[in-house]
Design a protein around this motif. Structure first.
Motif, PDB file in Angstrom:
ATOM      1  N   ASP A   1     -24.268  -4.749  99.935  1.00  0.00           N
ATOM      2  CA  ASP A   1     -25.492  -4.188  99.352  1.00  0.00           C
ATOM      3  C   ASP A   1     -25.214  -3.121  98.300  1.00  0.00           C
ATOM      4  N   GLU A   2     -23.997  -3.132  97.739  1.00  0.00           N
ATOM      5  CA  GLU A   2     -23.634  -2.056  96.799  1.00  0.00           C
ATOM      6  C   GLU A   2     -22.713  -2.590  95.710  1.00  0.00           C
ATOM      7  N   TYR A   3     -23.193  -2.555  94.463  1.00  0.00           N
ATOM      8  CA  TYR A   3     -22.453  -3.079  93.313  1.00  0.00           C
ATOM      9  C   TYR A   3     -22.543  -2.099  92.139  1.00  0.00           C
ATOM     10  N   LEU A   4     -21.577  -2.207  91.240  1.00  0.00           N
ATOM     11  CA  LEU A   4     -21.589  -1.445  89.991  1.00  0.00           C
ATOM     12  C   LEU A   4     -21.322  -2.405  88.847  1.00  0.00           C
ATOM     13  N   VAL A   5     -22.106  -2.295  87.785  1.00  0.00           N
ATOM     14  CA  VAL A   5     -21.926  -3.105  86.577  1.00  0.00           C
ATOM     15  C   VAL A   5     -21.541  -2.180  85.430  1.00  0.00           C
ATOM     16  N   ILE A   6     -20.421  -2.478  84.777  1.00  0.00           N
ATOM     17  CA  ILE A   6     -19.993  -1.753  83.581  1.00  0.00           C
ATOM     18  C   ILE A   6     -20.278  -2.645  82.378  1.00  0.00           C
ATOM     19  N   ALA A   7     -21.153  -2.181  81.491  1.00  0.00           N
ATOM     20  CA  ALA A   7     -21.556  -2.952  80.310  1.00  0.00           C
ATOM     21  C   ALA A   7     -21.171  -2.207  79.047  1.00  0.00           C
TER      22      ALA A   7
ATOM     23  N   ARG B   1     -26.278  -1.340  76.540  1.00  0.00           N
ATOM     24  CA  ARG B   1     -26.666  -0.640  77.778  1.00  0.00           C
ATOM     25  C   ARG B   1     -28.101  -0.925  78.184  1.00  0.00           C
ATOM     26  N   HIS B   2     -29.033  -0.673  77.296  1.00  0.00           N
ATOM     27  CA  HIS B   2     -30.448  -0.815  77.653  1.00  0.00           C
ATOM     28  C   HIS B   2     -30.854  -2.279  77.773  1.00  0.00           C
ATOM     29  N   THR B   3     -30.239  -3.134  76.968  1.00  0.00           N
ATOM     30  CA  THR B   3     -30.538  -4.563  77.051  1.00  0.00           C
ATOM     31  C   THR B   3     -30.110  -5.123  78.405  1.00  0.00           C
ATOM     32  N   VAL B   4     -28.912  -4.768  78.836  1.00  0.00           N
ATOM     33  CA  VAL B   4     -28.422  -5.239  80.135  1.00  0.00           C
ATOM     34  C   VAL B   4     -29.243  -4.633  81.265  1.00  0.00           C
ATOM     35  N   LEU B   5     -29.540  -3.343  81.152  1.00  0.00           N
ATOM     36  CA  LEU B   5     -30.352  -2.691  82.184  1.00  0.00           C
ATOM     37  C   LEU B   5     -31.698  -3.384  82.329  1.00  0.00           C
TER      38      LEU B   5
ATOM     39  N   PRO C   1     -11.719 -10.466  73.794  1.00  0.00           N
ATOM     40  CA  PRO C   1     -12.852 -10.506  72.863  1.00  0.00           C
ATOM     41  C   PRO C   1     -13.642  -9.211  72.857  1.00  0.00           C
ATOM     42  N   LEU C   2     -14.296  -8.963  71.742  1.00  0.00           N
ATOM     43  CA  LEU C   2     -15.127  -7.774  71.565  1.00  0.00           C
ATOM     44  C   LEU C   2     -16.549  -8.202  71.267  1.00  0.00           C
ATOM     45  N   TYR C   3     -17.500  -7.599  71.997  1.00  0.00           N
ATOM     46  CA  TYR C   3     -18.893  -7.933  71.716  1.00  0.00           C
ATOM     47  C   TYR C   3     -19.266  -7.431  70.320  1.00  0.00           C
ATOM     48  N   GLY C   4     -19.943  -8.291  69.576  1.00  0.00           N
ATOM     49  CA  GLY C   4     -20.284  -7.990  68.196  1.00  0.00           C
ATOM     50  C   GLY C   4     -19.316  -8.618  67.210  1.00  0.00           C
ATOM     51  N   ASN C   5     -18.131  -8.995  67.694  1.00  0.00           N
ATOM     52  CA  ASN C   5     -17.149  -9.708  66.878  1.00  0.00           C
ATOM     53  C   ASN C   5     -17.002 -11.139  67.381  1.00  0.00           C
ATOM     54  N   GLU C   6     -16.227 -11.311  68.458  1.00  0.00           N
ATOM     55  CA  GLU C   6     -16.061 -12.652  69.024  1.00  0.00           C
ATOM     56  C   GLU C   6     -17.291 -13.088  69.823  1.00  0.00           C
ATOM     57  N   LEU C   7     -17.899 -12.155  70.506  1.00  0.00           N
ATOM     58  CA  LEU C   7     -19.038 -12.454  71.372  1.00  0.00           C
ATOM     59  C   LEU C   7     -20.319 -11.974  70.709  1.00  0.00           C
ATOM     60  N   THR C   8     -21.296 -12.856  70.589  1.00  0.00           N
ATOM     61  CA  THR C   8     -22.576 -12.499  69.991  1.00  0.00           C
ATOM     62  C   THR C   8     -23.688 -13.252  70.700  1.00  0.00           C
ATOM     63  N   ARG C   9     -24.894 -12.877  70.378  1.00  0.00           N
ATOM     64  CA  ARG C   9     -26.073 -13.550  70.936  1.00  0.00           C
ATOM     65  C   ARG C   9     -26.125 -15.015  70.506  1.00  0.00           C
ATOM     66  N   ASP C  10     -25.387 -15.372  69.451  1.00  0.00           N
ATOM     67  CA  ASP C  10     -25.408 -16.737  68.927  1.00  0.00           C
ATOM     68  C   ASP C  10     -24.261 -17.600  69.444  1.00  0.00           C
TER      69      ASP C  10
ATOM     70  N   ASP D   1     -31.279 -19.300  76.547  1.00  0.00           N
ATOM     71  CA  ASP D   1     -30.706 -20.369  75.723  1.00  0.00           C
ATOM     72  C   ASP D   1     -29.185 -20.444  75.824  1.00  0.00           C
ATOM     73  N   GLY D   2     -28.585 -19.637  76.704  1.00  0.00           N
ATOM     74  CA  GLY D   2     -27.146 -19.664  76.893  1.00  0.00           C
ATOM     75  C   GLY D   2     -26.364 -18.727  76.002  1.00  0.00           C
ATOM     76  N   GLY D   3     -27.027 -18.060  75.051  1.00  0.00           N
ATOM     77  CA  GLY D   3     -26.343 -17.107  74.180  1.00  0.00           C
ATOM     78  C   GLY D   3     -25.906 -15.876  74.954  1.00  0.00           C
ATOM     79  N   ILE D   4     -24.773 -15.306  74.571  1.00  0.00           N
ATOM     80  CA  ILE D   4     -24.192 -14.175  75.293  1.00  0.00           C
ATOM     81  C   ILE D   4     -24.954 -12.887  74.985  1.00  0.00           C
ATOM     82  N   ILE D   5     -25.470 -12.256  76.023  1.00  0.00           N
ATOM     83  CA  ILE D   5     -26.104 -10.946  75.897  1.00  0.00           C
ATOM     84  C   ILE D   5     -25.049  -9.847  75.944  1.00  0.00           C
ATOM     85  N   ASP D   6     -24.061 -10.025  76.826  1.00  0.00           N
ATOM     86  CA  ASP D   6     -22.977  -9.040  76.934  1.00  0.00           C
ATOM     87  C   ASP D   6     -21.887  -9.594  77.846  1.00  0.00           C
ATOM     88  N   ASP D   7     -20.681  -9.078  77.667  1.00  0.00           N
ATOM     89  CA  ASP D   7     -19.645  -9.290  78.668  1.00  0.00           C
ATOM     90  C   ASP D   7     -19.499  -7.989  79.441  1.00  0.00           C
TER      91      ASP D   7
END
Length: 364
Positions: free
Chosen positions: A108-114, A119-123, A240-249, A93-99
């Protein structure tokens, strides 16, 4: 209730007398000598942060780039080797899961820092969205550590102990090297508004590097810094901080992150973001400054000239660097720079003025 996890540097924090707090399922240092001292050290010299609670997720394989393109709002496959990008992962629905930050080392090689809380939601999201593609998604968090050295003297302190040229390392770029014999991914990234570096290392090498940098930086004014200083630093820098400025909504456009979204590729949530882009957003993120010494806190009402609540503060603090209250707010109508609003500060209306973000930029 499960017990909090401990980072590989937990013993160092205890020995240093840090005040510990439960954060996103981890025991983390909130402060050492004091919030203000740590904040000012980062602005004038350097601070050392334990970020080992952050998720480190590897995505490898022939179709790793395609998997991340499908998963994220940006196009990681188009990054050059050794480059990184700040980006967002959204739901259908376009809501932010994480930045997060994605690093490309090779095709063929990447790293994601969440974020630790996600952690588990992004994984799970990356694993599901890479289904059917030739790649692996592996959580390396338990086996790794992440140390950040931030501040105007960070490069000066780190360079003598690193076997790569920091002068050649651009912002949002990374390079593999060694620090005191420990294999280290060095990235010129950070969350403070200052120059600095984030070092991803094997968990068993973290203590040695932490002690080395503390000792090497002591004469330059480097201090260990906790979560409290990290929050005031990032807020001054308008980050921005997830849980403050950034949320699932919230969607990226509503919180000023429309720039990271690339609608010219297919990704999960694209259709929802395209549909939302066709009508004006009903929410906007703004910066506010006040006078005096009383700071508005998250959840405080934002009030317009007619006495109507138009939104709420998402983050607020008395800025240690600037000496006056600053805040970020999510409001329901556009507010022009210079507009006069009010914030409800513990029952008292505090005059606030709309300003451009960030509140602080480091000297050129």
């Amino acid at each position: 209730m499960s017990e909090d996890l401990s980072t590989p540097l937990h013993g160092e924090h205890v020995a240093a007398g840090a005040t510990l707090t439960s954060f996103a399922g981890w025991q983390m240092p909130l402060r050492y000598a004091g919030d203000l001292a740590e904040h000012h050290a980062v602005r004038t010299a350097a601070g050392l942060f334990d970020l080992s609670h952050m998720a480190q997720i590897e995505v490898n394989g022939p179709e790793a780039g395609a998997a991340l393109d499908r998963s994220l709002v940006s196009i990681p496959s188009q990054l050059a080797d050794g480059r990184a990008r700040y980006t967002v992962i959204v739901a259908e629905d376009g809501g932010i899961i994480d930045d997060l930050i994605v690093y490309r080392f090779a095709a063929d090689e990447y790293l994601v820092i969440a974020n630790a809380a996600n952690r588990h939601t992004v994984l799970d999201a990356l694993t599901f969205r890479s289904g059917g593609l030739q790649c692996s998604v592996v959580d390396r968090t338990p086996h790794r550590a992440l140390i950040a050295i931030q501040g105007p003297r960070a490069a000066e302190i780190l360079a003598p102990h690193l076997d790569v040229d920091l002068d050649a390392l651009r912002y949002y770029a990374s390079v593999n090297g060694t620090v005191d014999g420990v294999p280290t991914l060095v990235a010129r990234t950070g969350y403070t508004g200052e120059d600095g570096f984030e070092l991803a290392v094997p968990a068993n090498g973290a203590v040695g590097i932490w002690r080395l940098l503390l000792g090497a930086g002591e004469s330059a004014g480097l201090v260990p810094a906790g979560l409290a200083a990290r929050d005031t630093l990032r807020l001054e820098a308008g980050m921005p901080l997830y849980g403050n400025e950034l949320t699932r909504d919230t969607t990226p456009d509503e919180v000023g992150l429309g720039r990271v979204v690339k609608l010219d590729h297919e990704f999960v949530g694209r259709d929802a973001l395209v549909a939302r882009a066709q009508s004006p957003s009903s929410r906007h993120l703004i910066g506010l400054v006040g006078s005096g010494r009383r700071a508005a806190r998250a959840g405080s009402a934002v009030i317009d000239g007619d006495g109507t609540q138009i939104g709420a503060i998402t983050s607020g603090v008395l800025s240690p660097t600037l000496g006056h209250p600053i805040a970020i707010a999510l409001v329901g109508a556009p507010a022009e720079v210079g507009a006069r609003l009010e914030a409800d500060v513990r029952g008292t209306r505090q005059p606030m003025t709309v300003v451009e973000l960030p509140f602080y930029r480091r000297p050129a």
